[in-house]
Design an enzyme around this catalytic site. Structure first.
Site, PDB file in Angstrom:
ATOM      1  N   SER A 133       0.847  -1.203   0.000  1.00  0.00           N
ATOM      2  CA  SER A 133       0.000   0.000   0.000  1.00  0.00           C
ATOM      3  C   SER A 133       0.877   1.246   0.000  1.00  0.00           C
ATOM      4  O   SER A 133       1.911   1.284   0.687  1.00  0.00           O
ATOM      5  CB  SER A 133      -0.872   0.010   1.254  1.00  0.00           C
ATOM      6  OG  SER A 133      -1.486   1.269   1.419  1.00  0.00           O
ATOM      7  N   TYR A 146      -2.601  -1.410  10.019  1.00  0.00           N
ATOM      8  CA  TYR A 146      -2.629  -1.702   8.574  1.00  0.00           C
ATOM      9  C   TYR A 146      -1.274  -1.400   7.939  1.00  0.00           C
ATOM     10  O   TYR A 146      -0.700  -2.222   7.228  1.00  0.00           O
ATOM     11  CB  TYR A 146      -3.728  -0.865   7.909  1.00  0.00           C
ATOM     12  CG  TYR A 146      -3.833  -1.064   6.406  1.00  0.00           C
ATOM     13  CD1 TYR A 146      -4.325  -2.254   5.876  1.00  0.00           C
ATOM     14  CD2 TYR A 146      -3.448  -0.052   5.523  1.00  0.00           C
ATOM     15  CE1 TYR A 146      -4.428  -2.439   4.498  1.00  0.00           C
ATOM     16  CE2 TYR A 146      -3.546  -0.223   4.153  1.00  0.00           C
ATOM     17  CZ  TYR A 146      -4.040  -1.417   3.645  1.00  0.00           C
ATOM     18  OH  TYR A 146      -4.133  -1.585   2.277  1.00  0.00           O
TER      19      TYR A 146
HETATM   20  N1  LIG Z   1      -8.299  -0.326  -2.898  1.00  0.00           N
HETATM   21  C1  LIG Z   1      -7.312   0.418  -2.500  1.00  0.00           C
HETATM   22  O1  LIG Z   1      -7.425   1.650  -2.582  1.00  0.00           O
HETATM   23  C2  LIG Z   1      -6.035  -0.183  -1.943  1.00  0.00           C
HETATM   24  C3  LIG Z   1      -5.005   0.696  -1.593  1.00  0.00           C
HETATM   25  C4  LIG Z   1      -3.818   0.185  -1.095  1.00  0.00           C
HETATM   26  C5  LIG Z   1      -3.662  -1.187  -0.977  1.00  0.00           C
HETATM   27  N2  LIG Z   1      -4.684  -2.026  -1.312  1.00  0.00           N
HETATM   28  C6  LIG Z   1      -4.428  -3.473  -1.163  1.00  0.00           C
HETATM   29  O2  LIG Z   1      -4.832  -4.146  -2.348  1.00  0.00           O
HETATM   30  C7  LIG Z   1      -5.254  -5.476  -2.037  1.00  0.00           C
HETATM   31  C8  LIG Z   1      -6.642  -5.690  -2.613  1.00  0.00           C
HETATM   32  O3  LIG Z   1      -7.505  -4.759  -2.012  1.00  0.00           O
HETATM   33  P1  LIG Z   1      -8.936  -4.367  -2.601  1.00  0.00           P
HETATM   34  O4  LIG Z   1      -9.029  -2.909  -2.549  1.00  0.00           O
HETATM   35  O5  LIG Z   1      -9.216  -5.110  -3.838  1.00  0.00           O
HETATM   36  O6  LIG Z   1      -9.812  -4.924  -1.376  1.00  0.00           O
HETATM   37  P2  LIG Z   1     -11.253  -5.608  -1.330  1.00  0.00           P
HETATM   38  O7  LIG Z   1     -12.118  -5.093  -2.392  1.00  0.00           O
HETATM   39  O8  LIG Z   1     -11.673  -5.463   0.106  1.00  0.00           O
HETATM   40  O9  LIG Z   1     -10.897  -7.134  -1.627  1.00  0.00           O
HETATM   41  C9  LIG Z   1     -10.081  -7.826  -0.730  1.00  0.00           C
HETATM   42  C10 LIG Z   1      -9.890  -9.221  -1.255  1.00  0.00           C
HETATM   43  O10 LIG Z   1      -9.089  -9.951  -0.312  1.00  0.00           O
HETATM   44  C11 LIG Z   1      -9.789 -11.143   0.001  1.00  0.00           C
HETATM   45  N3  LIG Z   1      -9.459 -11.683   1.315  1.00  0.00           N
HETATM   46  C12 LIG Z   1      -9.590 -11.119   2.529  1.00  0.00           C
HETATM   47  N4  LIG Z   1      -9.202 -11.986   3.485  1.00  0.00           N
HETATM   48  C13 LIG Z   1      -8.808 -13.125   2.833  1.00  0.00           C
HETATM   49  C14 LIG Z   1      -8.317 -14.371   3.254  1.00  0.00           C
HETATM   50  N5  LIG Z   1      -8.159 -14.673   4.556  1.00  0.00           N
HETATM   51  N6  LIG Z   1      -7.998 -15.290   2.317  1.00  0.00           N
HETATM   52  C15 LIG Z   1      -8.160 -15.026   1.007  1.00  0.00           C
HETATM   53  N7  LIG Z   1      -8.663 -13.880   0.539  1.00  0.00           N
HETATM   54  C16 LIG Z   1      -8.972 -12.934   1.460  1.00  0.00           C
HETATM   55  C17 LIG Z   1     -11.259 -10.765  -0.087  1.00  0.00           C
HETATM   56  O11 LIG Z   1     -12.055 -11.932  -0.152  1.00  0.00           O
HETATM   57  P3  LIG Z   1     -13.617 -11.963   0.291  1.00  0.00           P
HETATM   58  O12 LIG Z   1     -14.398 -11.517  -0.910  1.00  0.00           O
HETATM   59  O13 LIG Z   1     -13.831 -13.380   0.670  1.00  0.00           O
HETATM   60  O14 LIG Z   1     -13.768 -11.025   1.452  1.00  0.00           O
HETATM   61  C18 LIG Z   1     -11.209  -9.976  -1.396  1.00  0.00           C
HETATM   62  O15 LIG Z   1     -11.133 -10.820  -2.496  1.00  0.00           O
HETATM   63  C19 LIG Z   1      -5.215  -5.589  -0.514  1.00  0.00           C
HETATM   64  O16 LIG Z   1      -4.037  -6.245  -0.121  1.00  0.00           O
HETATM   65  C20 LIG Z   1      -5.216  -4.138  -0.053  1.00  0.00           C
HETATM   66  O17 LIG Z   1      -4.615  -3.980   1.215  1.00  0.00           O
HETATM   67  C21 LIG Z   1      -5.859  -1.559  -1.773  1.00  0.00           C
END
Ligand SMILES: NC(=O)c1ccc[n+]([C@@H]2O[C@H](COP(=O)([O-])OP(=O)(O)OC[C@H]3O[C@@H](n4cnc5c(N)ncnc54)[C@H](OP(=O)(O)O)[C@@H]3O)[C@@H](O)[C@H]2O)c1
Length: 274
Positions: A133, A146
């Protein structure tokens, strides 16, 4: 690297992970899109099939190590699964919140990676892509659990990049900024710290500042996934990359600013705001 062989993506049910799975399939990888609940992947399978690409869904919960199955022929592992939580002040953050966060964002990633390395080695090499992140790059208050879970992955990636180089396994880190997902939407509210009088002014200013700094900069998942796919394929690319305009800019500033100058600049900005 050439886009062939198997790419496994964790957390591919939605958000960035889903988009990466589709992007890698479109580029020619055979994608194993893993998720906690495979039923959530039905539309992804349909979309990939309609595009004439190869993608299958498998169950994998990074915190349930019995579900971690690494396919033979693995060339790319994308450690994308991640969770965020409430953001209370540090002194009011229960240890359980830290543990839950680290269980997924750090220990889950470690176990998947540990098991993937022999498969990558047997394939003659490949890529491990860790999604951290851009919040690591700024001293954001109330985000210690986080940010530190992601910073742990950052350090893991540095050691692994060196350690796995002789095996032909390249490690890259993607540091997203604001990407249009459920996680970003869920964080569109003041940090829980706002409920504590001593911390409320900073939490309020932080939320107002966040809205200003994100205005017009939220990036669609498909655009972020394209940048991530490019980083995975680029044999000469850096360890760290952004995948959207804000994270690219932050990373550039971070690379060129001495750490104390950055810390002082951000703290002065907060002083002015509170
Ligand atoms: N969006 C942003 O702005 C942003 C910014 C910085 C970093 N990130 C990082 O990018 C990555 C993806 O984030 P996102 O924004 O796409 O988040 P999201 O929409 O909340 O999706 C998170 C994903 O992780 C899965 N997950 C959570 N716990 C898990 C587990 N124990 N085993 C397997 N899968 C699991 C969720 O599955 P379920 O559907 O089962 O819950 C979902 O598929 C994360 O690592 C996040 O920290 C995102």
């Amino acid at each position: 690297m050439e886009a062939s062989g198997i790419a496994l993506v964790t957390g591919a049910s939605r958000g960035i992970g889903r988009a990466i799975a589709l992007d890698l399939a479109t580029r020619g990888f055979e994608v194993v899109a893993t998720m906690r609940n495979p039923a959530a992947g039905e539309s992804l399978v349909a979309e990939a099939a309609a595009a004439g690409t190869r993608l299958r869904v498998e169950r994998l919960d990074v915190t349930d190590h019995d579900t971690i199955a690494i396919p033979e022929g693995l060339r790319v592992l994308v450690n994308n699964a991640g969770v965020e939580a409430e953001h209370p002040p540090f002194e009011h953050t229960p240890l359980d919140l830290w543990r839950t966060m680290f269980e997924t964002n750090v220990f889950g990633l470690i176990e998947v990676t540990r098991r993937a390395i022999p498969a990558l080695r047997a394939s003659g090499g490949g890529v491990i892509c860790n999604v951290t992140s851009s919040s690591i790059l700024a001293p954001v208050p109330f985000y210690a659990p986080y940010r530190s879970s992601k910073a742990a992955v950052m350090a893991i990636g540095e050691s692994l990049r060196t350690e796995l180089m002789p095996l032909g396994i390249r490690v890259v880190e993607i540091m997203p900024g604001p990407i249009d997902t459920d996680m970003l939407e869920d964080s569109d509210r003041p940090a829980q710290a706002i409920e504590f009088p001593e911390y409320a002014p900073m939490a309020r200013k932080m939320y107002d500042g966040r809205k200003l700094s994100l205005a017009g900069l939220v990036t669609p998942t498909a655009d972020a996934a394209r940048a991530i796919g490019d980083a995975i394929l680029d044999d000469d690319g850096p360890l760290r990359s952004g995948c959207d305009p804000l994270s690219v800019g932050m990373l550039e500033a971070w690379r060129h600013t001495p750490d104390e100058d950055l810390m002082r600049a951000v703290m002065t900005a907060w002083e002015d705001r509170v």
